[in-house]
Design a protein around this motif. Structure first.
Motif, PDB file in Angstrom:
ATOM      1  N   ILE A 410      21.995  77.080   2.197  1.00 26.41           N
ATOM      2  CA  ILE A 410      21.843  76.272   0.987  1.00 26.41           C
ATOM      3  C   ILE A 410      23.221  75.963   0.405  1.00 26.41           C
ATOM      4  CG2 ILE A 410      20.874  76.180  -1.339  1.00 26.41           C
ATOM      5  CD1 ILE A 410      18.751  78.191  -0.362  1.00 26.41           C
ATOM      6  N   ALA A 411      23.511  74.683   0.220  1.00 25.40           N
ATOM      7  CA  ALA A 411      24.807  74.274  -0.305  1.00 25.40           C
ATOM      8  C   ALA A 411      25.001  74.797  -1.721  1.00 25.40           C
ATOM      9  CB  ALA A 411      24.935  72.759  -0.283  1.00 25.40           C
ATOM     10  N   ALA A 412      26.194  75.342  -1.983  1.00 29.10           N
ATOM     11  CA  ALA A 412      26.534  75.806  -3.324  1.00 29.10           C
ATOM     12  C   ALA A 412      27.484  74.828  -4.017  1.00 29.10           C
ATOM     13  CB  ALA A 412      27.178  77.187  -3.255  1.00 29.10           C
ATOM     14  N   GLU A 413      27.682  73.679  -3.411  1.00 29.09           N
ATOM     15  CA  GLU A 413      28.514  72.623  -3.972  1.00 29.09           C
ATOM     16  C   GLU A 413      27.952  71.279  -3.525  1.00 29.09           C
ATOM     17  OE1 GLU A 413      32.465  72.396  -2.355  1.00 29.09           O
ATOM     18  OE2 GLU A 413      31.818  73.090  -0.376  1.00 29.09           O
ATOM     19  N   SER A 414      28.305  70.242  -4.272  1.00 23.27           N
ATOM     20  CA  SER A 414      27.910  68.887  -3.898  1.00 23.27           C
ATOM     21  C   SER A 414      29.072  68.234  -3.166  1.00 23.27           C
ATOM     22  CB  SER A 414      27.542  68.074  -5.143  1.00 23.27           C
ATOM     23  OG  SER A 414      26.415  68.638  -5.782  1.00 23.27           O
ATOM     24  N   VAL A 415      28.813  67.765  -1.965  1.00 23.85           N
ATOM     25  CA  VAL A 415      29.853  67.159  -1.143  1.00 23.85           C
ATOM     26  C   VAL A 415      29.754  65.649  -1.292  1.00 23.85           C
ATOM     27  CG1 VAL A 415      30.839  66.967   1.167  1.00 23.85           C
ATOM     28  CG2 VAL A 415      29.705  69.086   0.465  1.00 23.85           C
ATOM     29  N   ILE A 416      30.615  65.102  -2.144  1.00 21.94           N
ATOM     30  CA  ILE A 416      30.635  63.666  -2.401  1.00 21.94           C
ATOM     31  C   ILE A 416      32.035  63.169  -2.091  1.00 21.94           C
ATOM     32  CG2 ILE A 416      30.234  61.841  -4.079  1.00 21.94           C
ATOM     33  CD1 ILE A 416      28.517  63.738  -5.658  1.00 21.94           C
ATOM     34  N   LEU A 439      28.535  66.210   7.681  1.00 25.87           N
ATOM     35  CA  LEU A 439      29.651  66.954   7.105  1.00 25.87           C
ATOM     36  C   LEU A 439      30.882  66.831   7.990  1.00 25.87           C
ATOM     37  CD1 LEU A 439      27.891  70.220   5.859  1.00 25.87           C
ATOM     38  CD2 LEU A 439      29.177  68.621   4.430  1.00 25.87           C
ATOM     39  N   LYS A 440      30.713  67.060   9.266  1.00 23.87           N
ATOM     40  CA  LYS A 440      31.850  67.008  10.186  1.00 23.87           C
ATOM     41  C   LYS A 440      32.357  65.579  10.345  1.00 23.87           C
ATOM     42  CE  LYS A 440      29.724  69.246  13.536  1.00 23.87           C
ATOM     43  NZ  LYS A 440      29.523  69.908  14.834  1.00 23.87           N
ATOM     44  N   ASN A 441      31.439  64.615  10.404  1.00 23.88           N
ATOM     45  CA  ASN A 441      31.850  63.218  10.573  1.00 23.88           C
ATOM     46  C   ASN A 441      32.623  62.693   9.364  1.00 23.88           C
ATOM     47  OD1 ASN A 441      30.648  63.212  13.058  1.00 23.88           O
ATOM     48  ND2 ASN A 441      28.848  62.036  12.424  1.00 23.88           N
ATOM     49  N   SER A 442      32.361  63.273   8.183  1.00 29.62           N
ATOM     50  CA  SER A 442      33.047  62.824   6.972  1.00 29.62           C
ATOM     51  C   SER A 442      34.290  63.660   6.676  1.00 29.62           C
ATOM     52  CB  SER A 442      32.094  62.878   5.771  1.00 29.62           C
ATOM     53  OG  SER A 442      31.628  64.196   5.533  1.00 29.62           O
ATOM     54  N   GLY A 443      34.671  64.531   7.615  1.00 29.60           N
ATOM     55  CA  GLY A 443      35.891  65.307   7.445  1.00 29.60           C
ATOM     56  C   GLY A 443      35.730  66.556   6.606  1.00 29.60           C
ATOM     57  N   ASN A 444      34.489  66.988   6.359  1.00 30.99           N
ATOM     58  CA  ASN A 444      34.233  68.211   5.599  1.00 30.99           C
ATOM     59  C   ASN A 444      33.895  69.327   6.596  1.00 30.99           C
ATOM     60  OD1 ASN A 444      34.143  67.325   2.576  1.00 30.99           O
ATOM     61  ND2 ASN A 444      32.963  65.764   3.667  1.00 30.99           N
ATOM     62  N   PHE A 445      34.903  70.083   6.976  1.00 34.02           N
ATOM     63  CA  PHE A 445      34.728  71.074   8.029  1.00 34.02           C
ATOM     64  C   PHE A 445      34.368  72.457   7.497  1.00 34.02           C
ATOM     65  CE2 PHE A 445      37.705  67.860   9.708  1.00 34.02           C
ATOM     66  CZ  PHE A 445      36.891  67.366  10.731  1.00 34.02           C
ATOM     67  N   PHE A 446      34.395  72.612   6.167  1.00 29.43           N
ATOM     68  CA  PHE A 446      33.980  73.863   5.554  1.00 29.43           C
ATOM     69  C   PHE A 446      33.058  73.548   4.368  1.00 29.43           C
ATOM     70  CE2 PHE A 446      37.829  74.919   7.785  1.00 29.43           C
ATOM     71  CZ  PHE A 446      37.583  76.193   8.281  1.00 29.43           C
ATOM     72  N   LEU A 447      32.215  74.490   4.029  1.00 25.82           N
ATOM     73  CA  LEU A 447      31.231  74.265   2.949  1.00 25.82           C
ATOM     74  C   LEU A 447      30.988  75.567   2.198  1.00 25.82           C
ATOM     75  CD1 LEU A 447      29.081  72.280   1.700  1.00 25.82           C
ATOM     76  CD2 LEU A 447      27.455  73.276   3.321  1.00 25.82           C
ATOM     77  N   LYS A 448      30.895  75.470   0.871  1.00 27.64           N
ATOM     78  CA  LYS A 448      30.473  76.601   0.072  1.00 27.64           C
ATOM     79  C   LYS A 448      28.934  76.687   0.139  1.00 27.64           C
ATOM     80  CE  LYS A 448      32.121  76.804  -4.093  1.00 27.64           C
ATOM     81  NZ  LYS A 448      32.631  76.344  -5.421  1.00 27.64           N
ATOM     82  N   VAL A 449      28.431  77.846   0.491  1.00 30.23           N
ATOM     83  CA  VAL A 449      26.988  78.041   0.596  1.00 30.23           C
ATOM     84  C   VAL A 449      26.581  79.256  -0.242  1.00 30.23           C
ATOM     85  CG1 VAL A 449      26.785  76.976   2.861  1.00 30.23           C
ATOM     86  CG2 VAL A 449      27.196  79.439   2.688  1.00 30.23           C
TER      87      VAL A 449
END
Length: 451
Positions: A410-416, A439-449
């Protein structure tokens, strides 16, 4: 040529100039005292006009003097019941107008191509939006503006929706049919909020297309984006029967108690421009942009064909076989810096202050342009169901993990991403295969969950 209308008063700027020339000892903030150190470059900054909220200077969030008078003039120019200045750009105006709508009750329906400021407002207020995903144009790799039919259908499906929130114009220059949308919203007893950050100029085009003219109830403008205003200058416009003090209080909840008087003075001076030659200047800009776009198309440069905002020139790089990185480098080689390069697009922003040299430089840069084989766009449908609310997720314990390992979390942040675009994932949503890929295609290789 028709004579310009008489310019309105500029009470904020006039006060600053009188104070600058008064010789009063500045035993107050700011620390430069109107007389900064004699170091190279400092002389170019207007320190002598930079003050704090001294006697006679009014207060932004309790505006009853020179700021209040200037705001009244702006409201008249935009044809609205009330206008509040922002020294925090549209970010502060968005926070204020969402807080205003929240107090009226009901649910909020929001087009998902929103600015992160909207998501943060909902997070702070614990107001979970119902997302409306616009139609995806796979040929151009973009989401289209929301339609009146989409809004009507969503409101009919949930009678508790009392607020609708849209972004128009979008970052690429697409404009929603605000008149038709506002009619559907009002027919169902709701109010319409519009993030018009990129459209302050729409009021002053040959055809007035400003959201407030077309039926919006609350609207923000980033004046600094297309009008001659310092960065951070913005408006919150209102046509609801609400005391202006309510709007001010809602903005003060999020705003700084130290607003820049230089920004406020630039908004004040802009009133004189808008009352004078603005319409003439924007008409000339529209003609010049149309000419440039025609020349670029003749040279084979693919432009976004459903773009309607004349202050944007949007190049669809992948339609001519170029990446946005290659196109941005090409423009920089020709002494041009784009507003944005990403998602296969280049966005160029112009205004009446754009010199003729820049249009000519853009046209000449593409002499001998040879397009390549188009690069197709992939499908993009990010809108998973929320598991937690925005607030629950944002305030939960979290860990940062590789996007590759985020499946099922579950994402703990909004990736915009910038520009204000459809979130790949909003806080509280579970990451599926589609979101993991995006996420990977938009260059977001890490995520807060959420832990």
């Amino acid at each position: 040529m028709k004579p310009h209308a008489a310019s309105p008063d500029t009470p904020i700027f006039d006060f600053l100039r009188r104070y600058e020339q008064s010789g009063v000892s500045r035993l107050h903030m700011p620390g430069h005292k109107g007389n900064p150190p004699g170091l190279p470059g400092w002389e170019k900054l207007p320190f002598s006009l930079d003050i704090t909220e001294i006697r006679g200077a009014d207060a932004l969030f309790e505006a009853e003097g020179i700021i209040g008078r200037s705001e009244e003039i702006a409201a008249g120019l935009f044809g609205v019941k009330s206008t509040c200045y922002s020294a925090g750009g549209s970010t502060l105006s968005i926070l204020g107008m969402v807080r205003t709508a929240y107090s009226l009750g009901g649910k909020i329906l929001a087009a998902r191509n929103c600015h992160v400021a909207f998501v943060r407002a909902c997070t702070l207020l614990d107001w979970q939006p119902l997302w409306l995903l616009p139609e995806y144009d796979g040929e151009h790799g973009l989401f289209r503006p929301v339609t009146a039919g989409e809004v009507a259908a969503a409101m009919d499906a949930d009678s508790e929706i009392k607020t609708v929130y849209l972004t128009s114009p979008d970052y690429y220059g697409g404009i929603a049919d605000i008149a038709a949308i506002s009619e559907e919203v009002h027919k169902r007893g709701g109010i319409l909020l519009v993030d018009n950050a990129h459209g302050a100029h729409l009021r002053f085009l040959p055809e007035d297309r400003h959201p407030m003219t077309l039926g919006a109830d609350l609207c923000c403008d980033s004046a600094h984006k297309t009008l001659p205003v310092l960065t951070g200058g913005g408006y919150l416009h209102c046509n609801l029967d609400l005391p202006k003090e309510t709007l001010k209080a809602n903005m003060a909840l999020f705003g700084s108690t130290s607003p820049s008087y230089l920004i406020l003075a630039s908004l004040d001076l802009c009133n004189a421009y808008l009352a004078g030659r603005a319409r003439e200047d924007f008409a000339a800009m529209c003609r010049r942009v149309s000419k440039t776009e025609g020349i670029l198309r003749e040279k084979g440069v693919p432009l976004l064909h459903w773009k309607e905002d004349p202050a944007k020139i949007t190049i669809d790089c992948r339609k001519c076989g170029w990446t946005h990185e290659k196109m941005a480098a090409f423009l920089r080689e020709h002494q041009m810096e784009p507003e944005f390069a990403g998602g296969g697009k280049i966005i160029l922003m112009v205004s009446p202050q754009t010199p003729e040299r820049d249009f000519v430089r853009l046209e000449q840069a593409f002499s001998g342009f040879v397009p390549g084989t188009p690069i197709p766009y992939g499908p993009e449908k990010p809108c998973p169901k929320p598991v937690l609310t925005l607030r629950q997720a944002e305030f939960s314990p979290w860990e940062r993990i590789p996007a590759e390992d985020a499946l099922g979390r579950i994402a703990a942040e909004s990736v915009i991403t910038c520009p204000p675009a459809v979130p790949v994932a909003a806080a509280g949503e579970r990451i599926g295969e589609n979101e993991k890929k995006l996420l990977k295609n938009s260059g977001n290789f890490f995520l807060k969950v959420v832990k």
